[in-house]
Design an enzyme around this catalytic site. Structure first.
Site, mmCIF file in Angstrom:
data_model
loop_
_atom_site.group_PDB
_atom_site.id
_atom_site.type_symbol
_atom_site.label_atom_id
_atom_site.label_comp_id
_atom_site.label_asym_id
_atom_site.label_seq_id
_atom_site.Cartn_x
_atom_site.Cartn_y
_atom_site.Cartn_z
ATOM 1 N N ASN A 34 3.276 -1.858 -7.273
ATOM 2 C CA ASN A 34 3.714 -3.258 -7.407
ATOM 3 C C ASN A 34 2.575 -4.219 -7.070
ATOM 4 O OD1 ASN A 34 3.506 -3.200 -4.638
ATOM 5 N ND2 ASN A 34 5.568 -3.968 -4.222
ATOM 6 N N LYS A 85 1.231 -0.039 5.620
ATOM 7 C CA LYS A 85 0.465 0.857 6.498
ATOM 8 C C LYS A 85 -0.186 0.196 7.703
ATOM 9 C CE LYS A 85 -3.933 0.341 4.184
ATOM 10 N NZ LYS A 85 -5.215 0.924 3.855
ATOM 11 N N SER A 125 0.471 10.677 8.219
ATOM 12 C CA SER A 125 -0.632 10.097 8.989
ATOM 13 C C SER A 125 -0.767 10.780 10.336
ATOM 14 C CB SER A 125 -0.328 8.612 9.205
ATOM 15 O OG SER A 125 -1.188 8.061 10.167
ATOM 16 N N TYR A 149 5.511 1.975 12.280
ATOM 17 C CA TYR A 149 4.841 2.620 11.150
ATOM 18 C C TYR A 149 4.897 4.141 11.283
ATOM 19 C CZ TYR A 149 0.942 4.510 8.430
ATOM 20 O OH TYR A 149 0.169 5.277 7.593
ATOM 21 N N LYS A 153 6.815 7.293 9.043
ATOM 22 C CA LYS A 153 6.168 8.486 8.477
ATOM 23 C C LYS A 153 6.896 9.756 8.937
ATOM 24 C CE LYS A 153 3.104 6.608 5.938
ATOM 25 N NZ LYS A 153 3.143 6.766 4.476
ATOM 26 N N PHE A 178 -6.245 11.825 8.676
ATOM 27 C CA PHE A 178 -6.851 11.220 9.856
ATOM 28 C C PHE A 178 -7.393 9.839 9.435
ATOM 29 C CE2 PHE A 178 -6.204 13.808 13.597
ATOM 30 C CZ PHE A 178 -5.302 14.699 13.025
ATOM 31 N N ARG A 231 -12.698 8.739 16.630
ATOM 32 C CA ARG A 231 -11.771 9.088 15.550
ATOM 33 C C ARG A 231 -12.418 10.080 14.585
ATOM 34 N NH1 ARG A 231 -9.303 6.774 18.643
ATOM 35 N NH2 ARG A 231 -7.825 5.046 18.443
ATOM 36 N N GLY A 294 -1.748 0.855 22.362
ATOM 37 C CA GLY A 294 -1.313 1.969 21.511
ATOM 38 C C GLY A 294 -2.447 2.836 21.002
HETATM 39 P P1 NAD Z 1 -3.018 0.907 0.276
HETATM 40 O O1 NAD Z 1 -2.264 -0.230 0.843
HETATM 41 O O2 NAD Z 1 -4.403 0.674 -0.213
HETATM 42 O O3 NAD Z 1 -2.187 1.596 -0.907
HETATM 43 C C1 NAD Z 1 -0.788 1.561 -0.969
HETATM 44 C C2 NAD Z 1 -0.406 1.112 -2.356
HETATM 45 O O4 NAD Z 1 1.015 1.083 -2.441
HETATM 46 C C3 NAD Z 1 -0.917 -0.287 -2.677
HETATM 47 O O5 NAD Z 1 -1.562 -0.265 -3.927
HETATM 48 C C4 NAD Z 1 0.339 -1.139 -2.704
HETATM 49 O O6 NAD Z 1 0.245 -2.220 -3.617
HETATM 50 C C5 NAD Z 1 1.377 -0.115 -3.091
HETATM 51 N N1 NAD Z 1 2.726 -0.454 -2.639
HETATM 52 C C6 NAD Z 1 3.101 -0.872 -1.398
HETATM 53 N N2 NAD Z 1 4.427 -1.101 -1.384
HETATM 54 C C7 NAD Z 1 4.900 -0.801 -2.616
HETATM 55 C C8 NAD Z 1 6.179 -0.851 -3.216
HETATM 56 N N3 NAD Z 1 7.243 -1.291 -2.528
HETATM 57 N N4 NAD Z 1 6.308 -0.480 -4.504
HETATM 58 C C9 NAD Z 1 5.230 -0.055 -5.218
HETATM 59 N N5 NAD Z 1 3.986 -0.018 -4.708
HETATM 60 C C10 NAD Z 1 3.821 -0.380 -3.422
HETATM 61 O O7 NAD Z 1 -3.011 2.059 1.379
HETATM 62 P P2 NAD Z 1 -3.812 3.422 1.425
HETATM 63 O O8 NAD Z 1 -4.795 3.314 2.525
HETATM 64 O O9 NAD Z 1 -4.260 3.815 0.074
HETATM 65 O O10 NAD Z 1 -2.650 4.375 1.935
HETATM 66 C C11 NAD Z 1 -1.903 5.188 1.049
HETATM 67 C C12 NAD Z 1 -0.900 5.995 1.838
HETATM 68 O O11 NAD Z 1 -1.582 6.749 2.834
HETATM 69 C C13 NAD Z 1 0.130 5.163 2.603
HETATM 70 O O12 NAD Z 1 1.350 5.839 2.545
HETATM 71 C C14 NAD Z 1 -0.408 5.130 4.020
HETATM 72 O O13 NAD Z 1 0.624 4.952 4.954
HETATM 73 C C15 NAD Z 1 -1.017 6.511 4.115
HETATM 74 N N6 NAD Z 1 -2.082 6.598 5.129
HETATM 75 C C16 NAD Z 1 -3.157 5.776 5.050
HETATM 76 C C17 NAD Z 1 -4.159 5.866 6.006
HETATM 77 C C18 NAD Z 1 -5.359 4.958 5.959
HETATM 78 O O14 NAD Z 1 -6.066 4.845 6.962
HETATM 79 N N7 NAD Z 1 -5.676 4.297 4.854
HETATM 80 C C19 NAD Z 1 -4.070 6.814 7.024
HETATM 81 C C20 NAD Z 1 -2.956 7.656 7.065
HETATM 82 C C21 NAD Z 1 -1.976 7.543 6.090
HETATM 83 C C1 UD1 Z 2 -4.928 3.052 12.687
HETATM 84 C C2 UD1 Z 2 -3.507 3.184 13.108
HETATM 85 C C3 UD1 Z 2 -2.941 4.455 12.532
HETATM 86 C C4 UD1 Z 2 -3.052 4.439 11.022
HETATM 87 C C5 UD1 Z 2 -4.510 4.236 10.641
HETATM 88 C C6 UD1 Z 2 -4.656 4.067 9.175
HETATM 89 C C7 UD1 Z 2 -3.282 2.028 15.248
HETATM 90 C C8 UD1 Z 2 -3.029 2.187 16.714
HETATM 91 N N1 UD1 Z 2 -3.403 3.183 14.544
HETATM 92 O O1 UD1 Z 2 -5.637 4.187 13.191
HETATM 93 O O2 UD1 Z 2 -1.591 4.571 12.878
HETATM 94 O O3 UD1 Z 2 -2.611 5.662 10.459
HETATM 95 O O4 UD1 Z 2 -5.017 3.056 11.282
HETATM 96 O O5 UD1 Z 2 -4.107 2.877 8.728
HETATM 97 O O6 UD1 Z 2 -3.363 0.924 14.741
HETATM 98 N N2 UD1 Z 2 -11.500 -0.672 16.215
HETATM 99 C C9 UD1 Z 2 -12.247 -1.664 16.810
HETATM 100 N N3 UD1 Z 2 -12.273 -2.898 16.217
HETATM 101 C C10 UD1 Z 2 -11.609 -3.187 15.057
HETATM 102 C C11 UD1 Z 2 -10.850 -2.152 14.450
HETATM 103 C C12 UD1 Z 2 -10.824 -0.907 15.065
HETATM 104 O O7 UD1 Z 2 -12.855 -1.459 17.852
HETATM 105 O O8 UD1 Z 2 -11.670 -4.333 14.572
HETATM 106 C C13 UD1 Z 2 -11.494 0.669 16.827
HETATM 107 C C14 UD1 Z 2 -10.121 1.130 17.274
HETATM 108 O O9 UD1 Z 2 -9.846 0.728 18.591
HETATM 109 C C15 UD1 Z 2 -10.262 2.659 17.128
HETATM 110 C C16 UD1 Z 2 -11.225 2.820 15.934
HETATM 111 O O10 UD1 Z 2 -11.920 1.570 15.843
HETATM 112 O O11 UD1 Z 2 -10.862 3.205 18.264
HETATM 113 C C17 UD1 Z 2 -10.523 3.104 14.633
HETATM 114 O O12 UD1 Z 2 -9.530 2.102 14.428
HETATM 115 P P1 UD1 Z 2 -8.713 1.984 13.052
HETATM 116 O O13 UD1 Z 2 -9.659 2.010 11.894
HETATM 117 O O14 UD1 Z 2 -7.802 0.813 13.179
HETATM 118 O O15 UD1 Z 2 -7.907 3.345 12.988
HETATM 119 P P2 UD1 Z 2 -6.889 3.977 14.050
HETATM 120 O O16 UD1 Z 2 -6.599 3.073 15.155
HETATM 121 O O17 UD1 Z 2 -7.397 5.340 14.386
#
Ligand code: NAD
Ligand code: UD1
Length: 333
Positions: A34, A85, A125, A149, A153, A178, A231, A294
């Site tokens: 979307n 996310k 995640s 969040y 999941k 990760f 991380r 957190g």
């Molecule tokens: P992202 O936001 O870039 O991608 C998600 C996509 O889903 C976007 O393109 C968004 O427009 C679409 N979307 C959201 N709500 C929607 C809806 N209601 N209908 C249709 N489309 C919708 O995020 P990402 O980083 O690519 O993450 C993808 C998946 O991986 C997510 O489920 C996220 O929770 C999971 N995940 C991401 C991370 C990360 O750090 N990026 C880490 C762990 C898990």
């Molecule tokens: C975060 C989410 C996690 C999610 C993931 C992907 C939290 C507590 N966890 O992971 O649930 O799956 O993103 O979306 O939010 N940091 C800084 N300054 C910043 C941003 C981050 O110091 O501006 C540090 C954080 O404290 C951490 C590391 O960088 O130590 C990574 O942070 P981030 O990229 O947000 O990932 P997570 O916290 O591991």
């Protein structure tokens, strides 16, 4: 036989890279999105890379009728990325998070049931493990989701596992990512959210290219190498390949799996700053702030099961992750 795969959220960061990996592996892939957190030109960029039209369904997973229409178009499997996310946003908007991540998933599964689609890969995640101090984190580490969040999941994992148990011909690959970072080698796609970023690497990228003044480092008093959080950063192209292997395994083995996708290595925030500064040639100013509520001190994956079950091992190092992100981010705007 060419398997037809629907990627919900396929225009997003991980979805767009997975699109390319799946097309390269010979799958016929359609994106459903979307575009609430993706740029509208992502399909054009993907087409520029593959040289082929990119099938796109613009639809919302919260809309059950739209999911019925989409799944009725003939698919063998789904990779379900679509979700909200941001951990912080989830605390302020729980209803929205449950609607997208839980009700949305239920619409997808219901439509799969109706149209006899039997395979799904689910984006979970490392957030499901919470602030565990058991390192490395194995798939058997107890789940302690501490955010809305993360609980959405866990809900998704539970629903899919229960559904598969009740329907033995339905196969689920649960992938616990990760920290995905980096960008495609073409420099044409990367992490390009339409909402402001809160994750570390996109923030560092904005500091490097002058869009933000300084990185706020959340805490330097953790029991880690330099006091900052550690991380398991994984290159998004490695992660994308993990999805190909996951789908391959579902189709070949006709049984599900649950695996961590990481590198098994941890890096601190300041190591990330140094690595990014080196490849970009830019100074990354930073300030130390208090810890972010957190945040665990350390998080990295045990990668043995991914290797054993999927034959997956990450290949890219931190320098490649930073360089690919910089190639993409420095091109923007
Ligand atoms: P992202 O936001 O870039 O991608 C998600 C996509 O889903 C976007 O393109 C968004 O427009 C679409 N979307 C959201 N709500 C929607 C809806 N209601 N209908 C249709 N489309 C919708 O995020 P990402 O980083 O690519 O993450 C993808 C998946 O991986 C997510 O489920 C996220 O929770 C999971 N995940 C991401 C991370 C990360 O750090 N990026 C880490 C762990 C898990
Ligand atoms: C975060 C989410 C996690 C999610 C993931 C992907 C939290 C507590 N966890 O992971 O649930 O799956 O993103 O979306 O939010 N940091 C800084 N300054 C910043 C941003 C981050 O110091 O501006 C540090 C954080 O404290 C951490 C590391 O960088 O130590 C990574 O942070 P981030 O990229 O947000 O990932 P997570 O916290 O591991």
């Amino acid at each position: 036989m060419t398997h037809r795969i629907l990627l919900t959220g396929g225009a997003g960061f991980i979805g767009s890279h997975t699109y390319l990996a799946l097309v390269e592996a010979g799958y016929a892939v359609t994106i459903l999105d979307n575009f609430e957190n993706a740029m509208r030109d992502v399909p054009d960029r993907l087409q520029a890379i593959t040289g082929k039209p990119v099938p796109v369904i613009t639809a919302d997973i919260r809309n059950a009728a739209q999911m019925q229409d989409a799944l009725g178009q003939g698919f063998d499997g789904v990779v379900h990325f679509a979700a909200l996310k941001s951990v912080g946003d989830g605390e302020n908007n729980p209803l929205g998070y449950y609607q997208s991540n839980c009700a949305g998933l239920m619409n997808v599964v219901q439509a799969m049931e109706h149209h006899g689609v039997k395979n799904i890969v689910f984006s979970s995640s490392a957030a499901v493990y919470g602030a565990t101090d058991q390192m490395p984190i194995t798939e058997d580490t107890p789940l302690e989701p501490i955010s809305v969040y993360a609980r959405t999941k866990v809900f998704g994992e539970d629903l899919l596992s229960a559904y598969a148990k009740a329907n033995p011909d339905f196969h689920v690959g649960i992938l616990r990512y990760f920290n995905p970072v980096g960008a495609h080698a073409s420099g044409l796609i990367g992490e390009d959210p339409s909402q402001p970023p809160s994750n570390l690497m996109p923030v560092i990228a904005r500091v490097a290219n002058g869009q933000m003044e300084a990185l706020q480092v959340f805490g330097d008093d953790y029991p880690t190498v330099d006091g900052t959080g550690v991380r398991d950063y994984i290159h998004v192209e490695d992660l994308a390949r993990g999805h190909v292997l996951s789908l391959d395994a579902l189709f070949k083995n006709q049984q599900g799996h649950l695996v961590n996708l990481g590198t098994g290595q941890g890096h601190s925030v300041l190591e990330m700053v140094a690595a990014y500064g080196k490849v970009s040639g830019r100074e990354i100013p930073y300030n130390i702030l208090p810890r972010r509520p957190g945040d665990p001190a350390v998080s990295f994956a045990d990668v043995a099961r991914a290797k054993e079950v999927l034959g997956f091992a990450a290949q890219h190092d931190l320098s490649t992750m930073c360089a690919s992100n910089w190639a993409f981010s420095s091109k923007e705007k």
